[in-house]
Design a protein around this motif. Structure first.
Motif, PDB file in Angstrom:
ATOM      1  N   UNK A  77      28.190  22.211   3.390  1.00  0.00           N
ATOM      2  CA  UNK A  77      27.453  21.759   4.576  1.00  0.00           C
ATOM      3  C   UNK A  77      26.297  20.832   4.203  1.00  0.00           C
ATOM      4  N   UNK A  78      26.589  19.690   3.575  1.00  0.00           N
ATOM      5  CA  UNK A  78      25.524  18.762   3.202  1.00  0.00           C
ATOM      6  C   UNK A  78      24.952  18.066   4.429  1.00  0.00           C
ATOM      7  N   UNK A  79      23.777  17.470   4.261  1.00  0.00           N
ATOM      8  CA  UNK A  79      23.243  16.646   5.353  1.00  0.00           C
ATOM      9  C   UNK A  79      23.978  15.309   5.447  1.00  0.00           C
ATOM     10  N   UNK A  80      24.362  14.757   4.290  1.00  0.00           N
ATOM     11  CA  UNK A  80      25.004  13.435   4.262  1.00  0.00           C
ATOM     12  C   UNK A  80      26.189  13.460   3.305  1.00  0.00           C
ATOM     13  N   UNK A  81      27.279  12.818   3.716  1.00  0.00           N
ATOM     14  CA  UNK A  81      28.450  12.623   2.855  1.00  0.00           C
ATOM     15  C   UNK A  81      28.598  11.134   2.577  1.00  0.00           C
ATOM     16  N   UNK A  82      28.645  10.755   1.290  1.00  0.00           N
ATOM     17  CA  UNK A  82      28.990   9.387   0.909  1.00  0.00           C
ATOM     18  C   UNK A  82      30.509   9.323   0.830  1.00  0.00           C
ATOM     19  N   UNK A 109      23.987  19.163  11.733  1.00  0.00           N
ATOM     20  CA  UNK A 109      25.051  18.159  11.698  1.00  0.00           C
ATOM     21  C   UNK A 109      25.266  17.595  10.297  1.00  0.00           C
ATOM     22  N   UNK A 110      26.537  17.374   9.958  1.00  0.00           N
ATOM     23  CA  UNK A 110      26.888  16.659   8.734  1.00  0.00           C
ATOM     24  C   UNK A 110      27.112  15.199   9.116  1.00  0.00           C
ATOM     25  N   UNK A 111      26.373  14.306   8.466  1.00  0.00           N
ATOM     26  CA  UNK A 111      26.480  12.888   8.791  1.00  0.00           C
ATOM     27  C   UNK A 111      27.158  12.144   7.642  1.00  0.00           C
ATOM     28  N   UNK A 112      27.886  11.089   7.985  1.00  0.00           N
ATOM     29  CA  UNK A 112      28.694  10.362   7.008  1.00  0.00           C
ATOM     30  C   UNK A 112      28.205   8.924   6.862  1.00  0.00           C
ATOM     31  N   UNK A 113      28.105   8.491   5.608  1.00  0.00           N
ATOM     32  CA  UNK A 113      27.807   7.099   5.284  1.00  0.00           C
ATOM     33  C   UNK A 113      28.953   6.572   4.429  1.00  0.00           C
ATOM     34  N   UNK A 114      29.705   5.593   4.940  1.00  0.00           N
ATOM     35  CA  UNK A 114      30.805   5.010   4.175  1.00  0.00           C
ATOM     36  C   UNK A 114      30.248   4.161   3.043  1.00  0.00           C
ATOM     37  N   UNK A 115      30.808   4.339   1.863  1.00  0.00           N
ATOM     38  CA  UNK A 115      30.426   3.570   0.674  1.00  0.00           C
ATOM     39  C   UNK A 115      31.725   3.079   0.052  1.00  0.00           C
ATOM     40  N   UNK A 116      32.039   1.800   0.216  1.00  0.00           N
ATOM     41  CA  UNK A 116      33.363   1.315  -0.141  1.00  0.00           C
ATOM     42  C   UNK A 116      33.307  -0.054  -0.787  1.00  0.00           C
ATOM     43  N   UNK A 117      34.334  -0.366  -1.571  1.00  0.00           N
ATOM     44  CA  UNK A 117      34.477  -1.712  -2.116  1.00  0.00           C
ATOM     45  C   UNK A 117      34.950  -2.673  -1.028  1.00  0.00           C
ATOM     46  N   UNK A 118      35.558  -2.154   0.019  1.00  0.00           N
ATOM     47  CA  UNK A 118      36.121  -2.996   1.072  1.00  0.00           C
ATOM     48  C   UNK A 118      35.038  -3.501   2.021  1.00  0.00           C
ATOM     49  N   UNK A 119      35.137  -4.790   2.372  1.00  0.00           N
ATOM     50  CA  UNK A 119      34.258  -5.335   3.407  1.00  0.00           C
ATOM     51  C   UNK A 119      35.091  -5.842   4.584  1.00  0.00           C
ATOM     52  N   UNK A 120      36.269  -5.266   4.755  1.00  0.00           N
ATOM     53  CA  UNK A 120      37.173  -5.693   5.821  1.00  0.00           C
ATOM     54  C   UNK A 120      36.736  -5.129   7.170  1.00  0.00           C
ATOM     55  N   UNK A 121      36.813  -5.967   8.199  1.00  0.00           N
ATOM     56  CA  UNK A 121      36.363  -5.553   9.525  1.00  0.00           C
ATOM     57  C   UNK A 121      37.088  -4.314  10.014  1.00  0.00           C
ATOM     58  N   UNK A 122      38.415  -4.252   9.773  1.00  0.00           N
ATOM     59  CA  UNK A 122      39.156  -3.097  10.294  1.00  0.00           C
ATOM     60  C   UNK A 122      38.755  -1.803   9.606  1.00  0.00           C
ATOM     61  N   UNK A 123      38.362  -1.877   8.325  1.00  0.00           N
ATOM     62  CA  UNK A 123      37.904  -0.681   7.628  1.00  0.00           C
ATOM     63  C   UNK A 123      36.564  -0.221   8.180  1.00  0.00           C
ATOM     64  N   UNK A 124      35.660  -1.183   8.363  1.00  0.00           N
ATOM     65  CA  UNK A 124      34.332  -0.858   8.897  1.00  0.00           C
ATOM     66  C   UNK A 124      34.460  -0.236  10.284  1.00  0.00           C
ATOM     67  N   UNK A 125      35.181  -0.897  11.151  1.00  0.00           N
ATOM     68  CA  UNK A 125      35.297  -0.430  12.536  1.00  0.00           C
ATOM     69  C   UNK A 125      36.025   0.912  12.603  1.00  0.00           C
TER      70      UNK A 125
END
Length: 246
Positions: A77-82, A109-125
């Motif tokens: 139950x972390x506060x943030x997930x990378x 609440x567990x909140x998520x921050x995406x950390x990715x090599x991808x900068x593609x719009x469909x991945x972000x959205x």
């Protein structure tokens, strides 16, 4: 995580802050889980941000695929997930789907921050629609990443500046994006390789950027050509350009 310009000072983007400033330091603490299928990358992130006494970030768990991620996140139950976008077992979107009750917990609440090599719009959205609070790419500096983690913990939305525009455009539109049946045949990893091929990257460069072997890149390219019924990388580039994937 080396480019100091990746996340800099606009509202809603990741801003630089050193230990003791907004992003961390004495008196602030956040529990984090790292989810990425590359062990060496997880080790690097842990070394960069996991000095709790200096950054305020405590890494309480790691996972390399969807099932591991859901198990570790539920247990700790972390506060943030990378969260990496491309994971075995269904990708980051699947992790978000299965962790939806944790995100919706009013008390913790567990909140998520995406950390990715991808900068593609469909991945972000895709991950933002899934419930992530932000998205930064792996060129972000350690200091900026710490700052982004604390902002997400506090409920802010955080994006690398270039990526924020994708989200604004997507959610400003009232029309659902058209379904591309050809693109839907590809896995997330195949889409990533497709995009890099179309941008002119050599197989060795793609392998280095995605932390995979050249042989694996070749396998992905063969699968993409077969699924799209294309003959070579030149046709593939034209196909991707016509769909504005480059």
């Amino acid at each position: 995580m080396s480019d100091p310009t990746e996340a800099n000072g606009t509202a809603g983007s990741a801003e630089a802050a050193g230990p003791g400033q907004e992003g961390g330091g004495p008196g602030r603490h956040v529990r984090v889980v790292l989810v990425d299928d590359h062990r060496m990358f997880r080790t690097g992130v842990q070394a960069e941000i996991g000095q709790t006494g200096q950054t305020g970030v405590e890494v309480v768990g790691e996972a390399a695929d969807v099932d591991q991620a859901v198990t570790v996140i539920t247990a700790t139950r972390p506060e943030v997930v990378l969260l990496d976008v491309h994971l075995p077992g269904g990708g980051g979107v699947e992790v978000l789907r299965r962790c939806a009750p944790l995100m919706g917990d009013a008390e913790q609440p567990v909140r998520f921050l995406a950390l990715s090599v991808s900068d593609a719009a469909e991945d972000v959205i895709g991950v933002i629609r899934g419930g992530a609070r932000g998205y930064v790419t792996k060129t972000i500096t350690g200091t900026d990443l710490v700052n982004s983690i604390f902002r997400v913990q506090e409920g802010d939305a955080v994006f690398s500046p270039r990526l924020a525009g994708f989200v604004l455009d997507a959610f400003a539109s009232t029309d659902a994006p058209p379904v591309d049946e050809d693109l839907d045949r590809l896995t997330q990893r195949e889409r990533e390789v497709l995009r890099l091929i179309a941008r002119g990257y050599a197989y060795k460069e793609i392998a280095k950027q995605l932390y995979i072997s050249v042989k694996t890149v070749e396998s992905h390219v063969s699968a993409v050509l077969r699924k799209l019924q294309l003959s070579n990388r030149h046709e593939l580039t034209r196909w991707a350009t016509a769909r504005r994937l480059v």
